[in-house]
Structure formats: structure tokens, C-alpha cells
Scaffold this motif. Sequence first.
Motif, PDB file in Angstrom:
ATOM      1  N   LEU A  36       9.892   2.714  -5.772  1.00 18.60           N
ATOM      2  CA  LEU A  36      10.389   1.340  -5.690  1.00 18.60           C
ATOM      3  C   LEU A  36      10.972   1.014  -4.326  1.00 18.60           C
ATOM      4  CD1 LEU A  36      11.024  -1.363  -7.097  1.00 18.60           C
ATOM      5  CD2 LEU A  36      13.163  -0.336  -7.924  1.00 18.60           C
ATOM      6  N   ASP A  37      11.526   2.027  -3.634  1.00 20.13           N
ATOM      7  CA  ASP A  37      12.097   1.793  -2.307  1.00 20.13           C
ATOM      8  C   ASP A  37      11.048   1.385  -1.286  1.00 20.13           C
ATOM      9  OD1 ASP A  37      14.647   2.363  -3.192  1.00 20.13           O
ATOM     10  OD2 ASP A  37      14.578   4.475  -2.579  1.00 20.13           O
ATOM     11  N   HIS A  38       9.768   1.551  -1.608  1.00 20.25           N
ATOM     12  CA  HIS A  38       8.694   1.234  -0.670  1.00 20.25           C
ATOM     13  C   HIS A  38       8.085  -0.142  -0.932  1.00 20.25           C
ATOM     14  CE1 HIS A  38       7.984   5.823   0.080  1.00 20.25           C
ATOM     15  NE2 HIS A  38       9.106   5.367   0.617  1.00 20.25           N
ATOM     16  N   SER A  40       0.827  -1.211   0.000  1.00 17.86           N
ATOM     17  CA  SER A  40       0.000   0.000   0.000  1.00 17.86           C
ATOM     18  C   SER A  40       0.861   1.262   0.000  1.00 17.86           C
ATOM     19  CB  SER A  40      -0.947  -0.004   1.197  1.00 17.86           C
ATOM     20  OG  SER A  40      -0.229  -0.026   2.415  1.00 17.86           O
ATOM     21  N   ARG A  41       1.975   1.224   0.714  1.00 20.51           N
ATOM     22  CA  ARG A  41       2.852   2.395   0.762  1.00 20.51           C
ATOM     23  C   ARG A  41       3.414   2.700  -0.621  1.00 20.51           C
ATOM     24  NH1 ARG A  41       8.449   2.591   3.042  1.00 20.51           N
ATOM     25  NH2 ARG A  41       8.838   4.651   3.950  1.00 20.51           N
ATOM     26  N   ALA A  42       3.857   1.664  -1.337  1.00 15.91           N
ATOM     27  CA  ALA A  42       4.365   1.847  -2.695  1.00 15.91           C
ATOM     28  C   ALA A  42       3.248   2.275  -3.633  1.00 15.91           C
ATOM     29  CB  ALA A  42       5.005   0.561  -3.199  1.00 15.91           C
ATOM     30  N   GLY A  43       2.038   1.750  -3.400  1.00 15.26           N
ATOM     31  CA  GLY A  43       0.912   2.139  -4.233  1.00 15.26           C
ATOM     32  C   GLY A  43       0.604   3.616  -4.116  1.00 15.26           C
ATOM     33  N   ARG A  44       0.818   4.179  -2.918  1.00  8.64           N
ATOM     34  CA  ARG A  44       0.574   5.617  -2.727  1.00  8.64           C
ATOM     35  C   ARG A  44       1.715   6.469  -3.274  1.00  8.64           C
ATOM     36  NH1 ARG A  44      -0.988   3.568   2.422  1.00  8.64           N
ATOM     37  NH2 ARG A  44       1.004   4.259   3.297  1.00  8.64           N
ATOM     38  N   SER A  45       2.951   5.988  -3.098  1.00  9.42           N
ATOM     39  CA  SER A  45       4.117   6.817  -3.408  1.00  9.42           C
ATOM     40  C   SER A  45       4.672   6.622  -4.805  1.00  9.42           C
ATOM     41  CB  SER A  45       5.232   6.529  -2.403  1.00  9.42           C
ATOM     42  OG  SER A  45       5.746   5.210  -2.602  1.00  9.42           O
TER      43      SER A  45
END
Length: 297
Positions: free
Chosen positions: A48-50, A40-45
Motif C-alpha cells: 500500500l505504501d507504493h 506499476s510499483r504497487a502492482g509488483r510489490s
Amino acid sequence: MSDRIALTRLAVTTPHGVLAHEKREPQRFFVDITIECDVSRAGRSDDLDHTISYADVAQDAERILTQPPVDLIEHLAEQIAASVLRHVAAEAVEVTVHKPDAPAGVDFAGFGLAGPSVSVRREQHRPVVIALGANLGHRVRSLEAAVRALRRVEGLDLFEVSGLFETAPVGGPAQPDYLNAVAVGTTRLAPWTLLDRLHEIEAGRGRTREIRWGARTLDLDLIQLGDPAAGTDLRFATEELTLPHPRAAERAFVLAPWLDADPQAQLRVGRKVLPVAQLLRSADTTGIHVGPEWRPL
């Protein structure tokens, strides 16, 4: 329920097997990898680091498969699973290694991946230390409710919770004394996922964040993830989270309950790993004493 990243049918031709000729003559191996994680964090941001780079996972698996020959696909599956769990965001992984051309002395009818395979599922089990505090409202009830909420967090297992310690506030405006405790256990959750769960529990008890170091109905701090003695503790600093907690080594209201919950506890301080008991002896314990009895677990 965790999100998933799946890599299907990674194909490598390489020599592995119990028989002598299997170690000389390459044969086909196929690998399926399913990683449980929070994307979810990568989906928001869109960063790739997430998340977990599936390219890195695939290349690690290929490197393991092309190592000098081993006897068992069980060993290959175990090594691939361990490599995936080294990623901070990985909560659990399932690895299946297929060996369709295995010389088993029988015919496997069909086509494609008919033949032997081995599947393993492994979960992350990082030691975790969480500090609890409250100085508004009914403090004991708030902390008891917090422990119950922590026990309901999927992917978090508490082993021990300290006794309560009453402490004078450190820094910030004038405010009532705190009750503090520490919970220790293990978690499979990524640090930012666990931090989100802690913030949700705080919000459920009416926590607001208008004043830094101000009075609060509930405070939950992530102190340490992993085992510093084994070198597996997570060490990083981001805008949202620093691990280990940057001020834990100086705070008697963290060290005293932590030592009560785990007499063998250790904390990384700079380049050193020090016993919490030693840190507590050096800390300012003025204004901290044993609080009321409770039975949080």
C-alpha cells in the motif's frame, strides 16, 4: 499514459451555498475523483505504501465537504484537488462536485445527478533538479543525447541546462575525467517513476552498474524534488532513492553546474535550507573547471 485511481459518487449531506438558507439547511453533494498516478510499483510489490490509499483520499474529501459552509462548489473542488496532490504518487487529479439540489430557479429534468456540477483538473508541478555526468565514449554527444531524451519524457519539463564542467573523478577506481551538467525544470511524476525514466535513458546509452562509482557512459542522478524554500521538497530515504540526494551538498561537480543553471538555487541540508552558492564556496573545487561549450536545449 498514467494509470488511474477513481472514486465515484462520494455522497455527503452538508450545508454549502451562496444563499443564507443554504448555509443552514444541509443538501446533497456528490464528488467524483480521478487520480492519475503510476501504480506499476504497487502492482509488483502488493504494498500500500507504493500507491495512494483511496480511503485516505475519500476521508480527506469528506472532511473538506463537512467544513464550515462556503459559498461555491468551485472552492470545494479546488480544496479537494489540492488535498489529493499532497500525495507523493499523485501526478494529476480531476475532481467533479455535483450539487443536484441547487436552488437555481429552474427545473433540471431527469433524475440522479441532474443539476449543476463543477469539474477541475490540476497537475502536479514539482521543481526538479537532475545531475548529468559522463566519462566514457564521446562525452558531449552522450550528454546531448541524454538531454534530448529527458525532453521527451512525458510529465517532465526542462527549463534550463547548465554549461559543461570538467571534473576529476571522486572515489572509485582510476578512470577518465567527467563532464558534468545539471538540468532544472518541473515534473508531475512521482519520484520513483522519474527515477525509472532516468535509468531507462542511462541504459539506452550503455550504462552498466557492476562497479560502484566506476566509469560510466552516462550518469543521471535525481538531486531534489520540490522547493525547499517553500517547504514542499520531498524528504525520504528508501533502498532505491534518497531525497534530497545525500551527498549533493558536498559535491562541487553538482553544485557548480546547478548554480550555473539556477543562480537562486537552494538545497536542504539537515534542518537548514542553504543557498547553493554558499555550499559551493565551502566545497572542495579542486579538479573542476569549465568544460567545452554546448547547446543542449
